[in-house]
Scaffold this active site. Structure first.
Site, PDB file in Angstrom:
ATOM      1  N   ASP A 265       1.325  -7.669   2.197  1.00 15.57           N
ATOM      2  CA  ASP A 265       1.370  -6.224   1.960  1.00 15.57           C
ATOM      3  C   ASP A 265       2.817  -5.726   1.819  1.00 15.57           C
ATOM      4  O   ASP A 265       3.349  -5.068   2.708  1.00 15.57           O
ATOM      5  CB  ASP A 265       0.650  -5.498   3.101  1.00 15.57           C
ATOM      6  CG  ASP A 265       0.296  -4.062   2.742  1.00 15.57           C
ATOM      7  OD1 ASP A 265       0.899  -3.512   1.797  1.00 15.57           O
ATOM      8  OD2 ASP A 265      -0.582  -3.489   3.411  1.00 15.57           O
TER       9      ASP A 265
ATOM     10  N   SER B 282       4.103   2.473   8.189  1.00 13.12           N
ATOM     11  CA  SER B 282       3.876   1.468   7.158  1.00 13.12           C
ATOM     12  C   SER B 282       5.156   1.145   6.430  1.00 13.12           C
ATOM     13  O   SER B 282       5.844   2.041   5.950  1.00 13.12           O
ATOM     14  CB  SER B 282       2.888   1.994   6.118  1.00 13.12           C
ATOM     15  OG  SER B 282       1.596   1.746   6.519  1.00 13.12           O
TER      16      SER B 282
ATOM     17  N   HIS C 276       0.822  -1.214   0.000  1.00 11.72           N
ATOM     18  CA  HIS C 276       0.000   0.000   0.000  1.00 11.72           C
ATOM     19  C   HIS C 276       0.854   1.261   0.000  1.00 11.72           C
ATOM     20  O   HIS C 276       0.343   2.346  -0.263  1.00 11.72           O
ATOM     21  CB  HIS C 276      -1.056  -0.024   1.117  1.00 11.72           C
ATOM     22  CG  HIS C 276      -0.553   0.228   2.494  1.00 11.72           C
ATOM     23  ND1 HIS C 276      -0.269  -0.782   3.388  1.00 11.72           N
ATOM     24  CD2 HIS C 276      -0.302   1.378   3.154  1.00 11.72           C
ATOM     25  CE1 HIS C 276       0.133  -0.259   4.530  1.00 11.72           C
ATOM     26  NE2 HIS C 276       0.127   1.053   4.414  1.00 11.72           N
TER      27      HIS C 276
HETATM   28  N1  ARG Z   1      -4.495   0.227   7.182  1.00 11.50           N
HETATM   29  C1  ARG Z   1      -3.291   0.391   6.442  1.00 11.50           C
HETATM   30  C2  ARG Z   1      -2.590   1.674   6.835  1.00 11.50           C
HETATM   31  O1  ARG Z   1      -3.159   2.615   7.290  1.00 11.50           O
HETATM   32  C3  ARG Z   1      -3.497   0.517   4.972  1.00 11.50           C
HETATM   33  C4  ARG Z   1      -3.994  -0.681   4.333  1.00 11.50           C
HETATM   34  C5  ARG Z   1      -4.336  -0.431   2.904  1.00 11.50           C
HETATM   35  N2  ARG Z   1      -5.369  -1.359   2.502  1.00 11.50           N
HETATM   36  C6  ARG Z   1      -6.643  -1.009   2.193  1.00 11.50           C
HETATM   37  N3  ARG Z   1      -7.517  -1.953   2.030  1.00 11.50           N
HETATM   38  N4  ARG Z   1      -7.007   0.238   2.022  1.00 11.50           N
HETATM   39  O2  ARG Z   1      -1.412   1.808   6.640  1.00 11.50           O
END
Ligand code: ARG
Length: 716
Positions: free
Chosen positions: A223, A651, A87
């Site tokens: 991811d 992230s 992501h």
């Molecule tokens: N929750 C993750 C973050 O804030 C992002 C994941 C992205 N995936 C999604 N389905 N939007 O870093």
């Protein structure tokens, strides 16, 4: 967790409290000395110098800030190979995708350096050093200074420090405010500007589970994505050039396939963006009950509009993939945050701390003179904010524009300089050339039909939900001319605006007379902007008082609990958090294991739901048990949990074992503790990690990227 860029610039408040456990805390590496023994006790076997040393290579040299703090990455080879989340690379993967080359759906792998893809604007920054400059920054602040004088003296000192720190170098410097203006630290960075895309799994792995599984455990998402940092032949940062060579890091992380057990020591290094751990009880209530409901409602509407068109058209699906994912991520975050804040009674916990603070501050005349009004200032300020709905109105403006709102507005905003030049009949060739470049980028992923609907819907909700005194001026015109129908108004904007589509815009640029004078998209955004500033001005005094109260609050708390060592709120500076691998019990009768396996991917498969499609090749590998050496008792691990303290911006952060080896990349937090930006909950807060063995399995068995596997230092 990806950083929400906007929240940072609008940061309302912050704070932290409760009992610090080994797992709580986003520590500046600068404070390592204070935490090192605790880390050793938990199992760390590296020396302090191996972790952070400004004169010799150390672990910190493998940690990368991506795009100024949007995400984190880590260097995993001697040739500048960088691992981050899928992501975090999503924007680049999307930008390189087309209906013909759909890297979002199919994944992408470069099998030689020449196949790697260039990403204009992408940056990778390495931390050179940190220095405590509190004394220098506060030197000229007089005890009697007003808040304004204080701020001025601080800004002057900071500007000088930042300039002096990088004199004669190609480095960049930033002085960061810690503990809400109580301390200041200087950070010096070296930033590389040629960062190429190396590989990404298909979204059916990299985004497996989609928005349904986002922020949720048990998780089965691969991811991750990979980039490579390039440098000029002289070893310095350089703009993209075919002559550039792979970056030679001072340190890179070896990779361990030994695997993880519950209670193993682990640490995470990275760039958390923003937390509000010192938020007052009043601020908590405002966020959970007043503001989040607004952002959730408006984002939901924008997503609904986008999705409708994305489902009908392959090109639009690709164009809007990143925009939709961005909205979806923060829509769910705010929704779950409100729920968690209430469920965990965070406001009550804050109240208890405030009561303690009140008692402490009442002891002695000096103390009560200095700290006596802190809590009542909080109370008063939030009451005014709530009664006036000012903050709410802000969010309507932001959601209509900057937060993935109507893009015609944010694009129009870039034309003020040109407008002035056209009116003054000046030669605007240079400005126009620059805008042409931006336009190519902008229109590539712009759909006027979607944008028109978003514009109409956002302004309609703003109009209908808030009283007239909070409306921008031009709403009156819409009431009169369009009977308050904002869809009709949006129709008009798109019919008349020179920004409405690429063709119109290019026509305009080829003969740009005075057409920006009554330009409807510009009038709309400047109208919203004027209101935004007006609201800000109206709260100026209040916000200044609030800022001072916050500074005193933190200062007081640190004296009140002088046995405790505090960490500053996240602010996109390098932090480390340490703890252990571990599961949790989210609620009565439910116990979560700490690790998931490929089996779980197969169990979640649903070919009728785009979020849960499993690639055919993955199923074949599973059926044939073709797992290579990436197993744990014969099973391929996918994700695991740790009790680390992270937030958006982390992230892609490396999860590192006791020997300094990479065991995974952190990619999410959990909805059960979605209140975590405001209050750490040791029982519930977990970090979700993509196991490095899954990364290697996908690279090796799915992508057959042997060129990359060979680059790594894999330890058994
Ligand atoms: N929750 C993750 C973050 O804030 C992002 C994941 C992205 N995936 C999604 N389905 N939007 O870093």
């Amino acid at each position: 967790m990806k950083r929400n860029l906007l929240i940072l610039s609008l940061s309302f408040l912050f704070l932290f409290q409760g009992n610090v456990k080994a797992d709580e805390g986003m520590w500046l590496p600068y404070f390592l000395g204070k935490k090192y023994q605790e880390m050793k006790a938990l199992g760390l076997s590296l020396t302090q110098e191996q972790l952070y040393d400004i004169n010799h290579a150390s672990l910190k040299d493998a940690i990368v800030m991506l795009d100024g703090g949007n995400c984190t990455g880590e260097i995993i080879s001697s040739q500048g190979l960088l691992l981050t989340n899928h992501h975090c690379g999503y924007g680049e993967i999307q930008a390189h995708s087309s209906v013909e080359h759909d890297y979002l759906t199919d994944g992408f792998w470069a099998y030689s350096l020449g196949e790697e893809l260039v990403n204009p604007g992408k940056t990778a920054s390495f931390l050179v050093r940190i220095e405590d400059v509190t004394a220098q920054v506060l030197k000229e602040v007089k005890a009697t200074a007003s808040e304004q004088e204080r701020e001025q003296a601080i800004q002057t000192a900071i500007a000088k420090l930042e300039k002096d720190a990088v004199k004669g170098t190609h480095y960049e410097a930033q002085v960061a405010n810690m503990f809400e203006g109580n301390e200041f630290y200087l950070f010096v960075y070296e930033t590389f500007r040629d960062v190429r895309l190396v590989g990404a799994p298909p979204s059916s792995i990299g985004k497996f589970g989609g928005d349904t599984d986002n922020w949720i455990w048990p998780r089965h998402t691969g991811d991750f994505s990979m980039f490579r940092v390039y440098m000029g032949k002289d070893g310095k940062p350089a703009d993209y050039s075919p002559e550039n060579v792979p970056y030679q890091p001072k340190h890179y992380l070896p990779v361990s396939v030994k695997g993880v057990k519950e209670n193993d020591f682990a640490m995470i290094w990275g760039y958390p963006g923003s937390t509000d751990r010192y938020l007052s009880s009043y601020g908590v209530v405002q966020k959970s009950d007043e503001l989040n409901p607004v952002t959730v409602k408006l984002r939901e509407k924008k997503m609904e509009i986008m999705k409708n068109y994305m489902d009908q058209d392959a090109k639009i699906r690709i164009q809007y993939a990143e925009k939709y994912a961005y909205l979806g991520n923060f829509w769910k975050k705010d929704r779950e945050e409100s729920k968690a804040l209430r469920r965990l009674k965070v406001a009550d916990q804050k109240k208890a701390l405030e009561t303690e603070f009140l008692n402490w501050s009442a002891q002695g005349e000096d103390r009560s003179a200095k700290y006596g009004e802190v809590i009542s200032t909080f109370e008063k300020a939030y009451k005014v904010k709530s009664d006036s709905s000012y903050s709410k109105a802000w969010w309507y403006i932001i959601e209509a524009s900057f937060f993935q709102g109507s893009e015609i507005l944010t694009f129009a905003l870039k034309h003020n300089t040109l407008k002035g030049m056209l009116t003054a009949e000046k030669d605007a060739t240079a400005v126009i050339d620059e805008l042409k470049g931006e336009a190519a980028h902008f229109y590539k992923d712009f759909n006027p039909t979607i944008d028109k609907e978003i514009l109409g819907a956002m302004l309609q909700m703003y109009h209908d939900d808030l009283p007239a005194e909070l409306h921008p001026e031009f709403f009156k015109m819409v009431e009169k001319k369009f009977k308050g129908n904002f869809n009709a108004y949006a129709e008009m904007v798109f019919k008349k605006s020179v920004f409405a589509n690429e063709e119109k815009y290019m026509n305009f640029l080829s003969n740009p007379k005075k057409q920006l004078e009554k330009e409807p998209a510009m009038e709309a955004i400047f109208g919203l902007f004027a209101k935004f500033q007006e609201l800000q001005m109206a709260q100026n005094e209040l916000d200044t008082e609030l800022q001072k109260a916050k500074r005193l609050f933190i200062d007081g708390i640190r004296q009140m609990n002088d046995q405790r060592f505090y960490y500053p709120d996240a602010n996109s500076t390098m932090r480390l958090t340490y703890g252990t691998v571990r599961g949790y019990e989210p609620r009565d009768a439910v116990k979560y294991d700490f690790i998931t396996y490929l089996e779980g991917v197969i169990q979640k498969e649903d070919p009728t739901n785009e979020e849960f499609v499993v690639p055919a090749k993955l199923k074949e590998l599973y059926a044939a048990k073709d797992f290579g050496t990436y197993t744990d008792n014969g099973k391929v691990p996918v994700c695991f949990l740790t009790n680390h303290d992270i937030t958006g911006g982390n992230s892609g952060s490396p999860v590192i074992n006791a020997n300094g080896e990479l065991i995974g990349t952190a990619f999410d937090g959990n909805a059960d503790a979605m209140s975590s930006d405001i209050q750490f909950d040791p029982k519930l807060q977990r970090t979700i990690v993509c196991d490095i063995r899954y990364v290697l399995f996908v690279m090796d068995k799915m992508a057959n990227a042997q060129n990359l596997i060979k680059e790594l230092e894999i330890r058994n």
